[in-house]
Design an enzyme around this catalytic site. Sequence first.
Site, mmCIF file in Angstrom:
data_model
loop_
_atom_site.group_PDB
_atom_site.id
_atom_site.type_symbol
_atom_site.label_atom_id
_atom_site.label_comp_id
_atom_site.label_asym_id
_atom_site.label_seq_id
_atom_site.Cartn_x
_atom_site.Cartn_y
_atom_site.Cartn_z
ATOM 1 N N ASP A 123 1.455 -11.339 7.207
ATOM 2 C CA ASP A 123 2.027 -10.547 6.098
ATOM 3 C C ASP A 123 3.399 -9.998 6.485
ATOM 4 O OD1 ASP A 123 0.156 -9.097 7.852
ATOM 5 O OD2 ASP A 123 0.896 -7.318 6.813
ATOM 6 N N GLY A 170 0.810 -1.215 0.000
ATOM 7 C CA GLY A 170 0.000 0.000 0.000
ATOM 8 C C GLY A 170 0.839 1.259 0.000
HETATM 9 P P1 AMP Z 1 2.296 -2.882 8.118
HETATM 10 O O1 AMP Z 1 1.575 -2.583 9.377
HETATM 11 O O2 AMP Z 1 3.370 -1.874 7.789
HETATM 12 O O3 AMP Z 1 2.794 -4.274 8.024
HETATM 13 O O4 AMP Z 1 1.227 -2.660 6.960
HETATM 14 C C1 AMP Z 1 0.037 -3.405 6.836
HETATM 15 C C2 AMP Z 1 -0.667 -3.027 5.548
HETATM 16 O O5 AMP Z 1 -1.068 -1.666 5.577
HETATM 17 C C3 AMP Z 1 0.179 -3.166 4.297
HETATM 18 O O6 AMP Z 1 -0.660 -3.567 3.248
HETATM 19 C C4 AMP Z 1 0.673 -1.771 4.069
HETATM 20 O O7 AMP Z 1 1.025 -1.529 2.727
HETATM 21 C C5 AMP Z 1 -0.537 -0.952 4.476
HETATM 22 N N1 AMP Z 1 -0.177 0.405 4.890
HETATM 23 C C6 AMP Z 1 0.446 0.778 6.022
HETATM 24 N N2 AMP Z 1 0.592 2.112 6.076
HETATM 25 C C7 AMP Z 1 0.059 2.608 4.935
HETATM 26 C C8 AMP Z 1 -0.101 3.922 4.391
HETATM 27 N N3 AMP Z 1 0.330 5.009 5.029
HETATM 28 N N4 AMP Z 1 -0.702 4.026 3.194
HETATM 29 C C9 AMP Z 1 -1.150 2.955 2.533
HETATM 30 N N5 AMP Z 1 -1.031 1.689 2.993
HETATM 31 C C10 AMP Z 1 -0.446 1.518 4.172
HETATM 32 MG MG MG Z 2 3.910 -5.180 6.761
#
Ligand code: AMP
Ligand code: MG
Length: 493
Positions: free
Chosen positions: A253, A93
Amino acid sequence: MTVQEANFTFDNSYARELDGFYVPWQGANFPAPKMLRFNRELAIELGLEPEALANDHGAAVFSGTQSPQGADPLAMAYAGHQFGGFSPQLGDGRALLIGEVIDRSGNRRDIQLKGSGRTPFSRGGDGKAVLGPVLREYLMGEAMHGLGIPTTRALAAVTTGEAVERDGYKPGAVLTRVASSHLRVGTFQFFAARGETDKVRQLADYAIARHYPELTGAKDRYLGLLQRVAAAQAALVAQWVLVGFVHGVMNTDNMTISGETIDYGPCAFLDAYDPNAVFSSIDHHGRYAYGNQPTIAQWNLARLAETLLDLINPNDSEDAIRQATNAINAFPLLYQTEWLKGMRAKLGLANDIPGDLDLANDLFSAMEGQNVDFTLLFRHLADALRGDTAPAKGLFKNPTPFEGWLDRYNRRFEKEDAVPVALAEAMDRVNPLYIPRNHMVEAALEAALQNDMEPFDKLLAAITAPFASRPGFADHAQPAPESFGPFTTFCGT
Ligand code: AMP
Ligand code: MG
């Protein structure tokens, strides 16, 4: 020098071989990308020319604003169980895989941007990252690498010149990280959840060729893949536990197929030993607590196993379940074996003697509820072998249980060939003195937000060589002052 001279020689197998597993994409057009920190040593390892990249041309590339020649930037699709609940579509994302390079040792490495703008997987998010969390991931990944623990690494931290809304406005930034791949348990789940068995097979064959090539063409290769990932994760999580690391968000993930640590969000190292330690502000029930990490790793592996059942035995689902279950049930012993091997090294024990597991476990029982600094204890055990037991005892509020343990520990050396003093040297090579302590990380990030990078650079210097005591770094070996209080981290997305 210009980016053309950076010597990028991409070989993008994911883009080439896995059509339908990603969306080709471009980074945002940022107003003023500036290079903040560049990892020259890693750039050289990747066969890149650091002088061509450690500048604002490099910043344009590592923010996603400019695509280097030969890159095939893309956003990967993946799903995942987040805190136990399944999200069928997560994906990159706010990340962009710009491509793969073969490093100087012949290993394939992904170069990925994090914070490079919205993608088709962004859902409600802005696709951005901000300076504090970017520098945090930089420090944590490099600390892990310094400790010899498999991890993604930081190649660059770039500021974008943009203000990003996060509880007020924060300076925008992009992290470039390098991984042996970005294949996750969640990548398999994405296609399995859609019933796309052929795609799961294609992905599994790709993962085997990339990470476990010895299984290529083997009849039972999909079970083999599950077993290899379980073994890699057992070794990884054991190493986390042995250095007091709490990942904080072990969603499926965020678990790699390669066995590398990935996605440093609300992670932290323990100061005081506490099996229930949780630092993440959103982990209300302690699902990802320090002591719960092996159990969660096994749970995540069971989710991977589910995606592979149709491949393990396409004709007999009960047989497939039986084989996969056996592989998952093997995890606790794999983990315990890795942990005990690591504990022997931490305790300076070269020989493998019955009773070592109890001795190791009983040290932790003696530490419980005593507010003992995890990192210093192991350094002070080496001091005890050199004849000075006072520093180790001094870490305990009530040293009596520990004193009893120390007697057993001393007697245990009767079963060693080397003299204890010689073993103390080896202990100091596996028990770090410098870890990214929470108060030090916070101070470094706060200073960086005021444009003072000195504390960051000093901390980075400490943790990239964590074992040898050096003058000028005494503060970096100390626990947080009491005034620092209990520590909480935020995902910082
Ligand atoms: P994470 O918590 O970093 O493992 O992210 C979990 C999901 O949320 C993944 O699909 C990321 O790409 C998405 N994600 C986290 N932060 C953002 C953001 N600021 N914009 C878009 N997607 C996000
Ligand atoms: Mg992640």
